[in-house]
Each structure stands twice: as structure tokens, then as C-alpha cells.
Scaffold this motif. Structure first.
Motif, mmCIF file in Angstrom:
data_model
loop_
_atom_site.group_PDB
_atom_site.id
_atom_site.type_symbol
_atom_site.label_atom_id
_atom_site.label_comp_id
_atom_site.label_asym_id
_atom_site.label_seq_id
_atom_site.Cartn_x
_atom_site.Cartn_y
_atom_site.Cartn_z
ATOM 1 N N ALA A 1 8.156 -21.518 -23.835
ATOM 2 C CA ALA A 1 8.191 -22.319 -22.600
ATOM 3 C C ALA A 1 9.178 -21.711 -21.597
ATOM 4 N N GLN A 2 10.327 -21.258 -22.074
ATOM 5 C CA GLN A 2 11.309 -20.618 -21.191
ATOM 6 C C GLN A 2 10.737 -19.332 -20.597
ATOM 7 N N GLN A 3 10.014 -18.584 -21.414
ATOM 8 C CA GLN A 3 9.411 -17.339 -20.930
ATOM 9 C C GLN A 3 8.347 -17.624 -19.868
ATOM 10 N N ARG A 4 7.521 -18.664 -20.103
ATOM 11 C CA ARG A 4 6.508 -19.044 -19.101
ATOM 12 C C ARG A 4 7.170 -19.447 -17.791
ATOM 13 N N ASP A 5 8.275 -20.211 -17.875
ATOM 14 C CA ASP A 5 8.990 -20.622 -16.675
ATOM 15 C C ASP A 5 9.546 -19.414 -15.931
ATOM 16 N N ALA A 6 10.141 -18.488 -16.678
ATOM 17 C CA ALA A 6 10.693 -17.281 -16.062
ATOM 18 C C ALA A 6 9.583 -16.458 -15.422
ATOM 19 N N ASP A 7 8.465 -16.316 -16.123
ATOM 20 C CA ASP A 7 7.328 -15.570 -15.571
ATOM 21 C C ASP A 7 6.816 -16.225 -14.289
ATOM 22 N N SER A 8 6.727 -17.543 -14.280
ATOM 23 C CA SER A 8 6.252 -18.263 -13.092
ATOM 24 C C SER A 8 7.186 -18.054 -11.908
ATOM 25 N N ARG A 9 8.496 -18.053 -12.169
ATOM 26 C CA ARG A 9 9.455 -17.832 -11.086
ATOM 27 C C ARG A 9 9.289 -16.425 -10.507
ATOM 28 N N VAL A 10 9.140 -15.439 -11.389
ATOM 29 C CA VAL A 10 8.969 -14.055 -10.927
ATOM 30 C C VAL A 10 7.676 -13.926 -10.127
ATOM 31 N N LEU A 11 6.595 -14.499 -10.642
ATOM 32 C CA LEU A 11 5.317 -14.427 -9.926
ATOM 33 C C LEU A 11 5.398 -15.135 -8.580
ATOM 34 N N GLY A 12 6.145 -16.230 -8.526
ATOM 35 C CA GLY A 12 6.310 -16.952 -7.266
ATOM 36 C C GLY A 12 7.062 -16.135 -6.237
ATOM 37 N N VAL A 13 8.077 -15.403 -6.679
ATOM 38 C CA VAL A 13 8.875 -14.577 -5.777
ATOM 39 C C VAL A 13 8.023 -13.486 -5.143
ATOM 40 N N VAL A 14 7.108 -12.915 -5.899
ATOM 41 C CA VAL A 14 6.269 -11.848 -5.353
ATOM 42 C C VAL A 14 4.965 -12.373 -4.765
ATOM 43 N N GLY A 15 4.825 -13.705 -4.717
ATOM 44 C CA GLY A 15 3.652 -14.295 -4.089
ATOM 45 C C GLY A 15 2.427 -14.384 -4.966
ATOM 46 N N LEU A 16 2.609 -14.352 -6.269
ATOM 47 C CA LEU A 16 1.463 -14.400 -7.169
ATOM 48 C C LEU A 16 1.492 -15.610 -8.095
ATOM 49 N N ASP A 17 2.080 -16.705 -7.642
ATOM 50 C CA ASP A 17 2.098 -17.862 -8.545
ATOM 51 C C ASP A 17 0.699 -18.448 -8.671
ATOM 52 N N GLU A 18 0.487 -19.244 -9.703
ATOM 53 C CA GLU A 18 -0.852 -19.757 -10.039
ATOM 54 C C GLU A 18 -1.470 -20.584 -8.919
ATOM 55 N N SER A 19 -0.685 -21.364 -8.196
ATOM 56 C CA SER A 19 -1.260 -22.208 -7.149
ATOM 57 C C SER A 19 -1.814 -21.350 -6.011
ATOM 58 N N GLN A 20 -1.151 -20.247 -5.692
ATOM 59 C CA GLN A 20 -1.646 -19.359 -4.633
ATOM 60 C C GLN A 20 -2.869 -18.583 -5.105
ATOM 61 N N GLU A 21 -2.907 -18.232 -6.407
ATOM 62 C CA GLU A 21 -4.074 -17.533 -6.943
ATOM 63 C C GLU A 21 -5.302 -18.422 -6.865
ATOM 64 N N ALA A 22 -5.158 -19.697 -7.172
ATOM 65 C CA ALA A 22 -6.283 -20.628 -7.133
ATOM 66 C C ALA A 22 -6.794 -20.760 -5.699
ATOM 67 N N THR A 23 -5.877 -20.826 -4.725
ATOM 68 C CA THR A 23 -6.266 -20.923 -3.322
ATOM 69 C C THR A 23 -6.969 -19.650 -2.889
ATOM 70 N N ALA A 24 -6.427 -18.510 -3.288
ATOM 71 C CA ALA A 24 -7.024 -17.227 -2.906
ATOM 72 C C ALA A 24 -8.433 -17.103 -3.492
ATOM 73 N N ASP A 25 -8.604 -17.515 -4.736
ATOM 74 C CA ASP A 25 -9.934 -17.467 -5.360
ATOM 75 C C ASP A 25 -10.917 -18.360 -4.618
ATOM 76 N N GLY A 26 -10.452 -19.509 -4.183
ATOM 77 C CA GLY A 26 -11.331 -20.438 -3.468
ATOM 78 C C GLY A 26 -11.723 -19.897 -2.110
ATOM 79 N N ASP A 27 -10.804 -19.198 -1.435
ATOM 80 C CA ASP A 27 -11.106 -18.623 -0.117
ATOM 81 C C ASP A 27 -12.099 -17.479 -0.236
ATOM 82 N N SER A 28 -12.044 -16.704 -1.295
ATOM 83 C CA SER A 28 -12.912 -15.531 -1.411
ATOM 84 C C SER A 28 -14.351 -15.918 -1.712
ATOM 85 N N GLU A 29 -14.569 -17.147 -2.150
ATOM 86 C CA GLU A 29 -15.940 -17.562 -2.472
ATOM 87 C C GLU A 29 -16.698 -18.035 -1.237
ATOM 88 N N ARG A 30 -16.010 -18.220 -0.131
ATOM 89 C CA ARG A 30 -16.681 -18.744 1.069
ATOM 90 C C ARG A 30 -17.455 -17.729 1.788
#
Length: 188
Positions: A159-188
Motif C-alpha cells: 500500500a505504501q508503494q502504491r501511494d508513493a507510485d501514485s505521488r510520482v505519477l501525479g508529479v509527472v502528470g500521469l496519475d490515474e484520474s488524468q489517464e482516464a480523462t485522456a482515454d475518454g477524450d481520445s475516443e471522441r
């Protein structure tokens, strides 16, 4: 597997972890997923009453197990036990456990884990009245407790590793919420 817990004591305890350790033991012992268990946490006076009424011993104790029906615990992890069963009630006394833990030199949470494992094994038919039974039950209890602690530590580390990974991905703009939005935009 249904495990109900009711804290009727005034002591705050980690209820979800107590349920987790009980579930862990039942899983490791091959108990049916249809089985039911009730865990009740009580005050010293209630435990003393139960101890005297059912064991004919005065004063409170740490844990008591009240099997509802004779449950034949499968011996071995390759068992295919499928019949449901009402295992029974496990009664813990957190106040007694807190004092016992202090004397043993560890925390109340660790003592409650130990008592939960001990009580579940009693519900599964294990006993420690005779020296050979005691060796078998306590060896199994210690093994299960060590395995639970190891699994808990590994889950916390993951769980600590997942949290750390999420923070790192968020810093570089690749967190899961942005990926879901990006995937939704590309389908239009």
C-alpha cells in the motif's frame, strides 16, 4: 465468510484487524467460505460472569470460545471442506488483554491478534488440556500468527508503494484520474 464483531466494551480496539486475523485463520484452516463467526468484545465484569458460569472459574479471563456446533476442522491446506456452519461465538475482553499485553511487554493490538487466533482454534476443535494437545495447538497458533503478521506487513508495504507510485505519477502528470480523462477524450 461472515464474521460479525460487536464491541460492547469501553476500550477502543482495531475491529477491522481483529476480523482480518480471524478471517486469515479460517482461510488458512480451510474453513468453508459459508461459515459464520461472531466476535464480541466485553467488559471485565461480563467476562467474569461468563467465566464463572461456563467454566466454573472465578474472575475474568482473556478469551472464551463458544462453539455452536461440532465443526470438524479439515487438517491440511488441500482440504475441500464445503459445508457451511455456524462456528460459534468468540468473546474477548480488551481490558484484560491490555493488562496482559503490558505484562508480556507488547501492545494490546498484538495481544488481541494472539487471543483471536487462540479462540478461533478453540472453535475449530483444538484444545490444550493435555501436553501433546498444547504443543500442537500452540505451535499452530504461533505459525498462523507469524504468517498473519507477515501478510499484514507485506500488505502495508504494498500500500505504501502504491501511494508513493501514485505521488510520482501525479508529479509527472500521469496519475490515474488524468489517464482516464485522456482515454475518454481520445475516443471522441
Amino acid at each position: 465468510m461472515s464474521i460479525e464483531i460487536a464491541n460492547e466494551s469501553v476500550v477502543r480496539v482495531p475491529e477491522t484487524t481483529i476480523v482480518s486475523v480471524a478471517r486469515f485463520v479460517l482461510d488458512r484452516m480451510g474453513v468453508s467460505r459459508l461459515a459464520e463467526l461472531s466476535i464480541v468484545l466485553v467488559e471485565l465484569d461480563v467476562m467474569a460472569d461468563l467465566h464463572e458460569r461456563w467454566m466454573d472459574l472465578s474472575g475474568p479471563t482473556d478469551v472464551m470460545a463458544f462453539p455452536m456446533e461440532e465443526y470438524e476442522a479439515p487438517r491440511g491446506q488441500d482440504s475441500t471442506e464445503t459445508s457451511p456452519g455456524l462456528l460459534g461465538d468468540l468473546v474477548l475482553c480488551p481490558e484484560f488483554a491490555r493488562d496482559q499485553a503490558r505484562k508480556a511487554g507488547h501492545g494490546m493490538e498484538d495481544e488481541l491478534y494472539l487471543l483471536t487466533v487462540h479462540g478461533v482454534l478453540h472453535l475449530l476443535g483444538y484444545d490444550h488440556a493435555e501436553p501433546e494437545e498444547e504443543r500442537e495447538m500452540f505451535a499452530l497458533q504461533n505459525r498462523l500468527l507469524a504468517e498473519f503478521r507477515e501478510a499484514k506487513t507485506e500488505a502495508e508495504r504494498a500500500a505504501q508503494q502504491r501511494d508513493a507510485d501514485s505521488r510520482v505519477l501525479g508529479v509527472v502528470g500521469l496519475d490515474e484520474s488524468q489517464e482516464a480523462t485522456a482515454d475518454g477524450d481520445s475516443e471522441r
